[in-house]
Design a protein around this motif. Sequence first.
Motif, PDB file in Angstrom:
ATOM      1  N   LYS A 101       0.824  -1.216   0.000  1.00  9.65           N
ATOM      2  CA  LYS A 101       0.000   0.000   0.000  1.00  9.65           C
ATOM      3  C   LYS A 101       0.856   1.264   0.000  1.00  9.65           C
ATOM      4  O   LYS A 101       0.711   2.131   0.856  1.00  9.65           O
ATOM      5  CB  LYS A 101      -0.963  -0.007   1.188  1.00  9.65           C
ATOM      6  N   GLU A 103       3.561   4.005  -2.618  1.00  9.80           N
ATOM      7  CA  GLU A 103       3.766   4.601  -3.928  1.00  9.80           C
ATOM      8  C   GLU A 103       5.147   4.210  -4.429  1.00  9.80           C
ATOM      9  O   GLU A 103       6.103   4.144  -3.665  1.00  9.80           O
ATOM     10  CB  GLU A 103       3.625   6.118  -3.845  1.00  9.80           C
ATOM     11  N   ASP A 124       2.844  -4.106  -4.234  1.00  6.01           N
ATOM     12  CA  ASP A 124       1.458  -4.411  -3.868  1.00  6.01           C
ATOM     13  C   ASP A 124       0.759  -3.124  -3.435  1.00  6.01           C
ATOM     14  O   ASP A 124       0.328  -2.984  -2.297  1.00  6.01           O
ATOM     15  CB  ASP A 124       1.449  -5.453  -2.741  1.00  6.01           C
ATOM     16  N   ASN A 125       0.670  -2.185  -4.361  1.00  3.10           N
ATOM     17  CA  ASN A 125       0.145  -0.866  -4.003  1.00  3.10           C
ATOM     18  C   ASN A 125      -1.327  -0.893  -3.598  1.00  3.10           C
ATOM     19  O   ASN A 125      -1.769  -0.060  -2.822  1.00  3.10           O
ATOM     20  CB  ASN A 125       0.378   0.151  -5.127  1.00  3.10           C
ATOM     21  N   GLU A 126      -2.087  -1.844  -4.083  1.00  2.00           N
ATOM     22  CA  GLU A 126      -3.498  -1.940  -3.700  1.00  2.00           C
ATOM     23  C   GLU A 126      -3.707  -2.828  -2.469  1.00  2.00           C
ATOM     24  O   GLU A 126      -4.793  -2.872  -1.919  1.00  2.00           O
ATOM     25  CB  GLU A 126      -4.329  -2.460  -4.875  1.00  2.00           C
ATOM     26  N   ARG A 128      -3.650  -6.140  -2.288  1.00  2.00           N
ATOM     27  CA  ARG A 128      -4.393  -7.397  -2.522  1.00  2.00           C
ATOM     28  C   ARG A 128      -3.634  -8.630  -2.029  1.00  2.00           C
ATOM     29  O   ARG A 128      -4.216  -9.512  -1.407  1.00  2.00           O
ATOM     30  CB  ARG A 128      -4.731  -7.546  -3.992  1.00  2.00           C
TER      31      ARG A 128
END
Length: 177
Positions: A101, A103, A124-126, A128
């Motif tokens: 999570k 940038e 894994d910026n989102e 999931r």
Amino acid sequence: MGRFKLFVPLIVLLILLPLFYVGLSLDPSAMPSALIGNPVPDFELTTLEDESRTVTAKQLRGEVLLLNVWATWCFACKAEHPYLVRLAEQEGVKIIGINYKDERAPAQKWLKDLHNPYEYSLFDNEGRLGLDLGVTGAPETYVIDREGVVRYRHIGVVDERVWQETLKPLYQSLSKN
């Protein structure tokens, strides 16, 4: 009946005291994980270092490794980072990062400025993959065996004590097999 009301708080306290005692004796970093003994969940993510490089769960097989969840917004990750650098450089521990999570640009700068202990970091910026792993927050570290199976989950900072007492014996044991 009036006198009984005076003793109600004391009775409630006596009932709750054993519960408080048990709760305080538990290790908050020893949260069980449903993944222990199961393969790393399927994923397909790019690496932080190279947006064109895609990695899947199958590519985590073949070597014993640490899977370390980290982020630039995580203060505890910054405290843990120098120790991970030492493990990678001096002890040859293979560590794969999961940039959680976050940038891309600040994370790349972080690794450039603080040294990169990771073979690579999954971006894994989102969140999931983190969700599939059951991540409750960063940092978290998973010990993965040669078959890609999760063998242990540590919540919190990896430091000398955690490495020597918990992770190193398991890492070395799995590496011998």
